[in-house]
Design an enzyme around this catalytic site. Sequence first.
Site, PDB file in Angstrom:
ATOM      1  N   ARG A 286       4.650 108.142  72.769  1.00 58.06           N
ATOM      2  CA  ARG A 286       4.601 109.791  71.427  1.00 58.06           C
ATOM      3  C   ARG A 286       6.052 109.978  71.982  1.00 58.06           C
ATOM      4  NH1 ARG A 286       1.966 106.277  68.525  1.00 58.06           N
ATOM      5  NH2 ARG A 286      -0.349 107.116  67.595  1.00 58.06           N
TER       6      ARG A 286
ATOM      7  N   ILE B  99      10.717 136.528  84.079  1.00 58.98           N
ATOM      8  CA  ILE B  99      10.839 135.362  84.521  1.00 58.98           C
ATOM      9  C   ILE B  99      12.055 135.012  83.450  1.00 58.98           C
ATOM     10  CG2 ILE B  99       8.101 134.220  84.719  1.00 58.98           C
ATOM     11  CD1 ILE B  99       8.090 133.340  81.991  1.00 58.98           C
ATOM     12  N   ASP B 100      12.525 135.273  82.499  1.00 58.60           N
ATOM     13  CA  ASP B 100      13.988 134.876  81.660  1.00 58.60           C
ATOM     14  C   ASP B 100      14.762 134.591  82.742  1.00 58.60           C
ATOM     15  OD1 ASP B 100      11.382 135.047  79.843  1.00 58.60           O
ATOM     16  OD2 ASP B 100      12.712 137.425  79.436  1.00 58.60           O
TER      17      ASP B 100
ATOM     18  N   CYS C 257       1.264 149.104  77.246  1.00 60.56           N
ATOM     19  CA  CYS C 257       0.711 150.076  77.698  1.00 60.56           C
ATOM     20  C   CYS C 257       1.274 151.165  76.602  1.00 60.56           C
ATOM     21  CB  CYS C 257       0.815 151.246  78.915  1.00 60.56           C
ATOM     22  SG  CYS C 257      -0.307 152.118  78.326  1.00 60.56           S
TER      23      CYS C 257
ATOM     24  N   GLY D  63      10.814 147.171  79.464  1.00 67.70           N
ATOM     25  CA  GLY D  63      10.435 147.997  78.780  1.00 67.70           C
ATOM     26  C   GLY D  63      10.075 148.575  80.623  1.00 67.70           C
TER      27      GLY D  63
END
Length: 195
Positions: A149, A113-114, A37, A68
């Site tokens: 792969r 989540i860090d 925001c 934040g």
Amino acid sequence: QGYEGLVEGGDNIKQANWLSVSNIIQLGGTVIGSARCKAFTTRAGRLRAARNLVEHGITNLCVIGGDGSLTGADIFRSEWAGLLEELVRDGQISEEVARENCRLNIVGLVGSIDNDFCGTDMTIGTDSALHRIMEVIDAITTTAQSHQRTFVLEVMGRHCGYLALVSGLASGADWLFIPESPPEDGWEGLMCERV
């Protein structure tokens, strides 16, 4: 929608009851929404948020977020009295309403989540993020093996490699990049040799 809901008000602010929170515990992410925001970073935005809270008689906030969000909560708390004074001065609320809502109580929960916040074993969101990552790894591993792969998986963690490191260890990844340990020159050759 986080601070966006506080600033915009209206239908974004509603009372939660037993039925509105039933059967959501198994859901990933946030059911109540989340938004960056820009308006809340300004005093004018915080003034609108204060007006919306006072209008609903809300003086207790539980802020779940990262740096934040928690920084914003601290600024909002420190400005609260001044915001109410400004609302009274502008005729948006009465002095009586300002007195009734003079104290803003905030509880902050680290919802990142860090897993990069000191003093916590695991921040809110880390465990469910790791489970989701491992589900994806399990799903693509057999495909990678059958097609012979190499697969590249990018996980979240803006400045923190915790999710990448732990999921890399759990999955037996051959190569890993994390922000805390940038690759040295010539890493491309070493990685190709390893893979």
